[in-house]
Design a protein around this motif. Structure first.
Motif, PDB file in Angstrom:
ATOM      1  N   LEU A  86       0.834  -1.205   0.000  1.00 47.50           N
ATOM      2  CA  LEU A  86       0.000   0.000   0.000  1.00 47.50           C
ATOM      3  C   LEU A  86       0.869   1.256   0.000  1.00 47.50           C
ATOM      4  CD1 LEU A  86      -2.893  -0.993   2.418  1.00 47.50           C
ATOM      5  CD2 LEU A  86      -2.961  -0.778  -0.061  1.00 47.50           C
ATOM      6  N   ALA A  87       2.001   1.192   0.710  1.00 48.07           N
ATOM      7  CA  ALA A  87       2.918   2.341   0.708  1.00 48.07           C
ATOM      8  C   ALA A  87       3.438   2.596  -0.697  1.00 48.07           C
ATOM      9  CB  ALA A  87       4.073   2.092   1.674  1.00 48.07           C
ATOM     10  N   LYS A  88       3.785   1.498  -1.405  1.00 50.17           N
ATOM     11  CA  LYS A  88       4.250   1.651  -2.782  1.00 50.17           C
ATOM     12  C   LYS A  88       3.177   2.290  -3.651  1.00 50.17           C
ATOM     13  CE  LYS A  88       6.349  -2.001  -4.809  1.00 50.17           C
ATOM     14  NZ  LYS A  88       6.658  -3.441  -4.943  1.00 50.17           N
ATOM     15  N   ALA A  89       1.948   1.813  -3.497  1.00 48.53           N
ATOM     16  CA  ALA A  89       0.841   2.360  -4.286  1.00 48.53           C
ATOM     17  C   ALA A  89       0.708   3.853  -4.010  1.00 48.53           C
ATOM     18  CB  ALA A  89      -0.457   1.640  -3.944  1.00 48.53           C
ATOM     19  N   PHE A  90       0.855   4.242  -2.737  1.00 53.67           N
ATOM     20  CA  PHE A  90       0.749   5.655  -2.384  1.00 53.67           C
ATOM     21  C   PHE A  90       1.809   6.482  -3.106  1.00 53.67           C
ATOM     22  CE2 PHE A  90       2.268   9.162   0.228  1.00 53.67           C
ATOM     23  CZ  PHE A  90       1.113   9.923   0.320  1.00 53.67           C
ATOM     24  N   TYR A  91       3.051   5.994  -3.112  1.00 55.90           N
ATOM     25  CA  TYR A  91       4.116   6.750  -3.769  1.00 55.90           C
ATOM     26  C   TYR A  91       3.897   6.851  -5.269  1.00 55.90           C
ATOM     27  CZ  TYR A  91       6.930   7.622   0.285  1.00 55.90           C
ATOM     28  OH  TYR A  91       7.355   8.113   1.477  1.00 55.90           O
ATOM     29  N   ILE A  92       3.466   5.751  -5.891  1.00 57.59           N
ATOM     30  CA  ILE A  92       3.233   5.791  -7.341  1.00 57.59           C
ATOM     31  C   ILE A  92       2.159   6.821  -7.659  1.00 57.59           C
ATOM     32  CG2 ILE A  92       2.369   4.487  -9.319  1.00 57.59           C
ATOM     33  CD1 ILE A  92       3.698   2.012  -8.115  1.00 57.59           C
ATOM     34  N   ILE A  93       1.052   6.790  -6.881  1.00 57.88           N
ATOM     35  CA  ILE A  93      -0.069   7.681  -7.191  1.00 57.88           C
ATOM     36  C   ILE A  93       0.294   9.133  -6.893  1.00 57.88           C
ATOM     37  CG2 ILE A  93      -2.440   8.267  -6.571  1.00 57.88           C
ATOM     38  CD1 ILE A  93      -2.881   5.257  -6.079  1.00 57.88           C
ATOM     39  N   SER A  94       0.917   9.378  -5.748  1.00 63.96           N
ATOM     40  CA  SER A  94       1.099  10.777  -5.370  1.00 63.96           C
ATOM     41  C   SER A  94       2.296  11.426  -6.049  1.00 63.96           C
ATOM     42  CB  SER A  94       1.208  10.915  -3.855  1.00 63.96           C
ATOM     43  OG  SER A  94       2.468  10.492  -3.425  1.00 63.96           O
ATOM     44  N   ILE A  95       3.378  10.688  -6.299  1.00 60.81           N
ATOM     45  CA  ILE A  95       4.558  11.311  -6.912  1.00 60.81           C
ATOM     46  C   ILE A  95       4.567  11.126  -8.423  1.00 60.81           C
ATOM     47  CG2 ILE A  95       7.077  11.497  -6.868  1.00 60.81           C
ATOM     48  CD1 ILE A  95       6.136  12.065  -4.126  1.00 60.81           C
ATOM     49  N   PHE A  96       4.486   9.836  -8.874  1.00 52.65           N
ATOM     50  CA  PHE A  96       4.587   9.598 -10.310  1.00 52.65           C
ATOM     51  C   PHE A  96       3.368  10.115 -11.056  1.00 52.65           C
ATOM     52  CE2 PHE A  96       7.691   5.768 -10.087  1.00 52.65           C
ATOM     53  CZ  PHE A  96       8.676   6.646  -9.695  1.00 52.65           C
ATOM     54  N   MET A  97       2.184   9.918 -10.485  1.00 54.00           N
ATOM     55  CA  MET A  97       0.971  10.350 -11.187  1.00 54.00           C
ATOM     56  C   MET A  97       0.592  11.777 -10.804  1.00 54.00           C
ATOM     57  SD  MET A  97      -1.075   6.758 -10.862  1.00 54.00           S
ATOM     58  CE  MET A  97      -2.264   6.764 -12.185  1.00 54.00           C
ATOM     59  N   HIS A 131      -2.785  -4.753 -20.886  1.00 50.84           N
ATOM     60  CA  HIS A 131      -2.678  -3.325 -20.569  1.00 50.84           C
ATOM     61  C   HIS A 131      -1.281  -2.795 -20.903  1.00 50.84           C
ATOM     62  CE1 HIS A 131      -6.513  -3.508 -18.532  1.00 50.84           C
ATOM     63  NE2 HIS A 131      -6.449  -2.222 -18.301  1.00 50.84           N
ATOM     64  N   VAL A 132      -0.264  -3.586 -20.594  1.00 50.31           N
ATOM     65  CA  VAL A 132       1.103  -3.150 -20.909  1.00 50.31           C
ATOM     66  C   VAL A 132       1.236  -2.983 -22.417  1.00 50.31           C
ATOM     67  CG1 VAL A 132       3.551  -3.709 -20.736  1.00 50.31           C
ATOM     68  CG2 VAL A 132       2.031  -4.282 -18.863  1.00 50.31           C
ATOM     69  N   THR A 133       0.694  -3.947 -23.172  1.00 48.93           N
ATOM     70  CA  THR A 133       0.759  -3.855 -24.637  1.00 48.93           C
ATOM     71  C   THR A 133       0.106  -2.565 -25.121  1.00 48.93           C
ATOM     72  OG1 THR A 133       0.491  -6.243 -24.623  1.00 48.93           O
ATOM     73  CG2 THR A 133       0.348  -5.169 -26.743  1.00 48.93           C
ATOM     74  N   CYS A 134      -1.094  -2.280 -24.588  1.00 46.30           N
ATOM     75  CA  CYS A 134      -1.778  -1.035 -24.964  1.00 46.30           C
ATOM     76  C   CYS A 134      -0.919   0.171 -24.604  1.00 46.30           C
ATOM     77  CB  CYS A 134      -3.115  -0.914 -24.244  1.00 46.30           C
ATOM     78  SG  CYS A 134      -4.311  -2.112 -24.785  1.00 46.30           S
ATOM     79  N   ASP A 190       1.839   0.139 -13.895  1.00 41.28           N
ATOM     80  CA  ASP A 190       2.826  -0.181 -12.863  1.00 41.28           C
ATOM     81  C   ASP A 190       2.140  -0.411 -11.519  1.00 41.28           C
ATOM     82  OD1 ASP A 190       5.253  -0.479 -11.589  1.00 41.28           O
ATOM     83  OD2 ASP A 190       5.511   1.664 -11.250  1.00 41.28           O
ATOM     84  N   LEU A 191       1.163   0.440 -11.226  1.00 43.00           N
ATOM     85  CA  LEU A 191       0.413   0.326  -9.972  1.00 43.00           C
ATOM     86  C   LEU A 191      -0.286  -1.029  -9.871  1.00 43.00           C
ATOM     87  CD1 LEU A 191      -0.647   1.909  -7.487  1.00 43.00           C
ATOM     88  CD2 LEU A 191      -2.555   2.622  -8.890  1.00 43.00           C
ATOM     89  N   VAL A 192      -0.915  -1.451 -10.973  1.00 43.26           N
ATOM     90  CA  VAL A 192      -1.602  -2.741 -10.965  1.00 43.26           C
ATOM     91  C   VAL A 192      -0.602  -3.867 -10.754  1.00 43.26           C
ATOM     92  CG1 VAL A 192      -2.890  -4.363 -12.387  1.00 43.26           C
ATOM     93  CG2 VAL A 192      -3.549  -1.990 -12.348  1.00 43.26           C
ATOM     94  N   TRP A 193       0.560  -3.750 -11.392  1.00 41.95           N
ATOM     95  CA  TRP A 193       1.558  -4.813 -11.253  1.00 41.95           C
ATOM     96  C   TRP A 193       1.984  -4.971  -9.795  1.00 41.95           C
ATOM     97  CZ3 TRP A 193       2.909  -9.024 -13.417  1.00 41.95           C
ATOM     98  CH2 TRP A 193       4.056  -9.681 -12.978  1.00 41.95           C
ATOM     99  N   VAL A 194       2.062  -3.867  -9.062  1.00 42.01           N
ATOM    100  CA  VAL A 194       2.410  -3.934  -7.648  1.00 42.01           C
ATOM    101  C   VAL A 194       1.461  -4.883  -6.923  1.00 42.01           C
ATOM    102  CG1 VAL A 194       2.353  -2.555  -5.536  1.00 42.01           C
ATOM    103  CG2 VAL A 194       3.538  -1.697  -7.520  1.00 42.01           C
ATOM    104  N   PHE A 195       0.172  -4.816  -7.282  1.00 40.46           N
ATOM    105  CA  PHE A 195      -0.807  -5.665  -6.599  1.00 40.46           C
ATOM    106  C   PHE A 195      -0.814  -7.087  -7.148  1.00 40.46           C
ATOM    107  CE2 PHE A 195      -2.209  -1.463  -5.395  1.00 40.46           C
ATOM    108  CZ  PHE A 195      -2.451  -1.658  -4.048  1.00 40.46           C
ATOM    109  N   VAL A 196      -0.585  -7.229  -8.452  1.00 38.75           N
ATOM    110  CA  VAL A 196      -0.495  -8.578  -9.017  1.00 38.75           C
ATOM    111  C   VAL A 196       0.702  -9.304  -8.390  1.00 38.75           C
ATOM    112  CG1 VAL A 196      -0.092  -9.894 -11.136  1.00 38.75           C
ATOM    113  CG2 VAL A 196      -1.598  -7.919 -11.179  1.00 38.75           C
TER     114      VAL A 196
END
Lengths: 148, 244
Positions: A67-78, B191-194, B231-237
């Motif tokens: 969840l921490a990783k998701a937070f960083y991706i969303i808030s910084i990268f996105m 999704h990656v392909t797209c 990338d976000l989805v891959w984190v969860f996969v």
């Protein structure tokens, strides 16, 4: 496409921004490495006979790190952290449905297992030890588990 | 002070401009990604529900333990390479967006090319992994006979071990494992392909100078949002299939 609205946000200083991106990258990498170490810890523990709650605890820690990783991706990268609050909320509030979604469906799956194991509660469930790996010295295991 | 605040709030929603201070396209990309996260969420949560309903589930460290070119038992190794490729391509994408803000065409091109390479490398790794899973067979005891099975959507050799002729042999594993694994990683790979295709379109348009003439690189930003979501989805996969 006659009119194009150019959307300008207040960008921090150029080098500061680049620095922030690389900082987020290192944070993500380090969290991933910690996750891998914990994953390998589970793998090593599984070779023995680990306590169920210890494994569950490690898995819980991995989930929180994710969840921490998701937070960083969303808030910084996105760049969602740079948008205005009402827009963040318009995305975050619908996403709260996931809390119900996860709890409800995992509880559902668990309940399905219990109902099946106990024939909907009419008999007691006797758990059987299942083997993931072939042990070095094979104990005399019963070949088939017949119904009573 | 308070009246001034109320006034600006009112003006924000009074029409004529975006109340969220973002363009329509970018906002809609965000809402698309929100809905897409529910699609992926539904897949992963249904996988969780089925996994919770089984007394026995596949041991992922036994399934994903190979690294191309190595014979050794290396759990988590190959998938961590894939994870780092994707994280790195996310960084290159955010750098492309950043160069776009500065209207630096050459910079956008350079970082977009690196992003595309990262995406293709990830897809290549996934192809290798799938091929290995499907074609690499393992001994499994089916109806009292030893057979050799790969991991597919219809069967897999990752069930509990039983005693057979003086040694431990695996039995067929839960059928749902293959379907969920190939379904979800396949949907993610799609999704990656797209995303790679979108990035190639962005690169072509950048090279043609379309965004330079338009005066902003917002399209690259939107493609970037999509790419970070992948990338976000891959984190969860990665979490659901390989770590826990």
């Amino acid at each position: 496409m006659s009119e194009t609205t150019v959307h300008v946000i207040n960008h921090p200083q150029d080098s500061a921004h680049v620095k922030r991106i690389w900082k987020a990258f290192w944070i993500l990498s380090i969290i991933t490495i910690i996750e891998l170490v914990l994953g390998l810890t589970i793998y090593q523990l599984d070779k023995g006979d680990p306590s169920y709650s210890l494994i569950l605890f490690i898995k819980g820690v991995i989930c929180i790190l994710t969840l921490a990783k998701a937070f960083y991706i969303i808030s910084i990268f996105m760049h969602l952290g740079d948008e205005i609050r009402s827009m963040m909320l318009s995305l975050a509030i619908p996403a709260l449905l996931f809390i119900w979604f996860i709890i409800a469906f995992l509880a559902d799956g668990n309940s399905f297992k219990n109902l099946r194991n106990t024939d909907a509660g009419i008999r007691k469930y006797v758990p059987q030890k299942v083997m993931h790996h072939a042990p070095a010295t094979a104990p005399a295991a019963e070949k088939e588990n017949k119904l009573d | 002070m308070e009246t001034a605040l109320a006034q600006t709030k009112q003006q924000r929603w009074a029409g004529g401009k975006s109340p969220f201070q973002v363009s329509y396209g970018k906002l809609m990309m965000w809402y698309f990604l929100l809905s897409d996260s529910f699609t992926f969420g539904a897949f992963l949560i249904s996988y969780g529900a089925i996994r919770f309903s089984q007394n026995f589930w596949v041991d992922h460290n036994a399934v994903f333990n190979s690294f191309p070119g190595f014979e050794a038992n290396l759990p988590l190794a190959f998938v961590s390479l894939m994870t780092f490729i994707l994280i790195f391509s996310s960084v290159t994408m955010v750098m492309a967006v950043h160069e776009g803000h500065k209207m630096n065409q050459k910079g956008v091109e350079k970082w977009l090319i690196l992003t595309i390479i990262g995406g293709l490398a990830f897809l290549g790794c996934q192809a290798i992994e799938w091929t290995h899973l499907i074609t690499h067979t393992h001994e499994v005891l089916v109806d009292g006979v030893i057979q050799h099975w790969g991991t597919t959507t219809s069967h897999n050799p990752w069930g509990p071990h039983v005693m057979y002729e003086g040694r431990m042999v695996a039995t067929p594993g839960p059928v749902a494992f293959g379907g969920y694994f190939f379904g979800i990683t396949g949907f993610h790979g799609f999704h990656v392909t797209c995303g790679v295709i979108l990035n190639i379109i962005m690169l072509t348009q950048t090279k043609m100078g379309v965004f330079q003439r338009r005066g902003h690189y917002e399209m690259v930003e939107k493609a970037g949002l999509y790419w970070h979501f992948v990338d976000l989805v891959w984190v969860f996969v990665f979490l659901c299939f390989y770590l826990i």
